[in-house]
Design a protein around this motif. Sequence first.
Motif, PDB file in Angstrom:
ATOM      1  N   SER A 104       0.808  -1.235   0.039  1.00 51.72           N
ATOM      2  CA  SER A 104       0.005  -0.079  -0.066  1.00 51.72           C
ATOM      3  C   SER A 104       0.973   1.304   0.133  1.00 51.72           C
ATOM      4  N   GLU A 105       1.949   1.271   0.642  1.00 53.57           N
ATOM      5  CA  GLU A 105       2.978   2.466   0.839  1.00 53.57           C
ATOM      6  C   GLU A 105       3.573   2.414  -0.792  1.00 53.57           C
ATOM      7  N   MET A 106       3.856   1.330  -1.271  1.00 56.35           N
ATOM      8  CA  MET A 106       4.581   1.528  -2.542  1.00 56.35           C
ATOM      9  C   MET A 106       3.636   2.074  -3.686  1.00 56.35           C
ATOM     10  N   MET A 107       2.481   1.782  -3.508  1.00 59.68           N
ATOM     11  CA  MET A 107       1.547   2.153  -4.257  1.00 59.68           C
ATOM     12  C   MET A 107       1.288   3.553  -4.410  1.00 59.68           C
ATOM     13  N   HIS A 108       1.000   4.091  -3.009  1.00 52.18           N
ATOM     14  CA  HIS A 108       0.927   5.471  -2.819  1.00 52.18           C
ATOM     15  C   HIS A 108       2.120   6.220  -3.330  1.00 52.18           C
ATOM     16  N   ILE A 109       3.265   5.707  -3.234  1.00 55.96           N
ATOM     17  CA  ILE A 109       4.458   6.396  -3.967  1.00 55.96           C
ATOM     18  C   ILE A 109       4.355   6.449  -5.308  1.00 55.96           C
ATOM     19  N   ASP A 110       3.937   5.236  -5.996  1.00 58.57           N
ATOM     20  CA  ASP A 110       3.486   5.320  -7.419  1.00 58.57           C
ATOM     21  C   ASP A 110       2.353   6.331  -7.808  1.00 58.57           C
ATOM     22  N   ALA A 111       1.444   6.395  -7.120  1.00 54.41           N
ATOM     23  CA  ALA A 111       0.314   7.436  -7.319  1.00 54.41           C
ATOM     24  C   ALA A 111       0.765   8.881  -7.229  1.00 54.41           C
ATOM     25  N   LYS A 112       1.931   8.984  -6.410  1.00 49.91           N
ATOM     26  CA  LYS A 112       2.414  10.422  -6.416  1.00 49.91           C
ATOM     27  C   LYS A 112       3.555  10.576  -7.708  1.00 49.91           C
ATOM     28  N   GLY A 113       3.819   9.842  -8.244  1.00 55.57           N
ATOM     29  CA  GLY A 113       4.446   9.899  -9.500  1.00 55.57           C
ATOM     30  C   GLY A 113       6.189   9.274  -9.373  1.00 55.57           C
ATOM     31  N   GLY A 114       6.219   8.528  -8.374  1.00 53.03           N
ATOM     32  CA  GLY A 114       7.579   7.895  -7.706  1.00 53.03           C
ATOM     33  C   GLY A 114       8.431   8.890  -6.736  1.00 53.03           C
ATOM     34  N   ALA A 115       9.252   8.472  -6.070  1.00 53.34           N
ATOM     35  CA  ALA A 115      10.300   9.049  -5.170  1.00 53.34           C
ATOM     36  C   ALA A 115      11.243   9.731  -5.695  1.00 53.34           C
ATOM     37  N   GLY A 116      11.520   9.574  -6.758  1.00 53.05           N
ATOM     38  CA  GLY A 116      12.761  10.236  -7.436  1.00 53.05           C
ATOM     39  C   GLY A 116      14.268   9.296  -6.957  1.00 53.05           C
TER      40      GLY A 116
END
Length: 375
Positions: free
Chosen positions: A295-307
């Motif tokens: 769920s945390e990883m999908m949240h990061i994906d939804a925000k466009g990635g963590a850079g």
Amino acid sequence: MLRLSKIFSRLFVLPLFLLLSGCNLVVMAPSGDIAVQQRDLIVVSTVLMLIIIIPVIFLTLFFAWKYRQSNTAAPYEPDWHHSTRLELVIWSAPLAIIIALGAVTWISTHQLDPYRPLDRIAADKPIPQDVKPLTVEVVALDWKWLFFYPEYGIATVNEMAAPVDRPINFKITASTVMNSFFVPALAGQIYAMPGMETKLHAVINHPGEFEGLSANYSGAGFSHMRFKFHGFSQADFDQWVGKAKSQGSALGRPEYLALAKPSEREPVRYYNAVDKDLYEAILNMCADPSKMCMSEMMHIDAKGGAGKESHENRERLIHDNRDADHADVTPVRADASAANTMQHGDNSMPGMDMGNSSSSDSSTGSSQPAQHQGH
């Protein structure tokens, strides 16, 4: 002599019938309404197909016998080439069967959808309004089954039970590899996959002890990945829950991580103090606190990635790597030109890095830094 050979050949077949008499055709004699409807679908489909198959076999043998060389009375028409009446029969009968099979398939596909809540307990028994479905959370482990009963605060290994005529809402997942949850007497098989949740709605209509198993090969211990499913009266089910509470132990994340290690022929176990968030952690592949939740990883994906800083999450995302030594995992450098490429034989796969140390040392011929490195 010929007569004796026929007698011996018939006697030789008798042991085969004796062996078949020991078969348990549970799929054709189930104890749950969903499995009964699936059995009826098999019977209806088979009968519809036999409407074509039996006449074809019969006519093949009949024509071979009637038009044999020794039958001089049979008409001989070497110039015959067409019959409109025969063409209509040949094409219309299969077409009607296909239409009937299509209609049956369409209706049953929606009616027996495992995600669809039950609308009846049996053919002549609707669901009472005051009946609450029993929720069971299923986890396929290597090589055993873990069942959570969130309503009762218990969990079991390789044994589950349900009251007769009470709808069951299964939530199914897996810890490592793909599996298949199957109780033939209850309903059809449903896949269990890590990081995903599948569902099944079913009901058991008759008391008894039934076999449950994995129907999808999952490794060395697959053959013994079986469990017992009990159909109880409400009183017997309450007694079984009381037994689990009195004989069980605690099940938190440390106990689960020990249980999740590959093992075969695991005995039945009961747990009476279960971490209420454990199933969700297993589903999100983060029962191990050092791992990132899906769920945390999908949240990061939804925000466009963590850079570029996402390389720090790489080790937290290595899940199916049980045989590897963590010391052999080479960290990814944020400024490495190969950080955006995984070497696999002679093929390069952009945008992926699965912990292969050769990927960080490979040369791609480009000196530009990676623009995005996943998570």
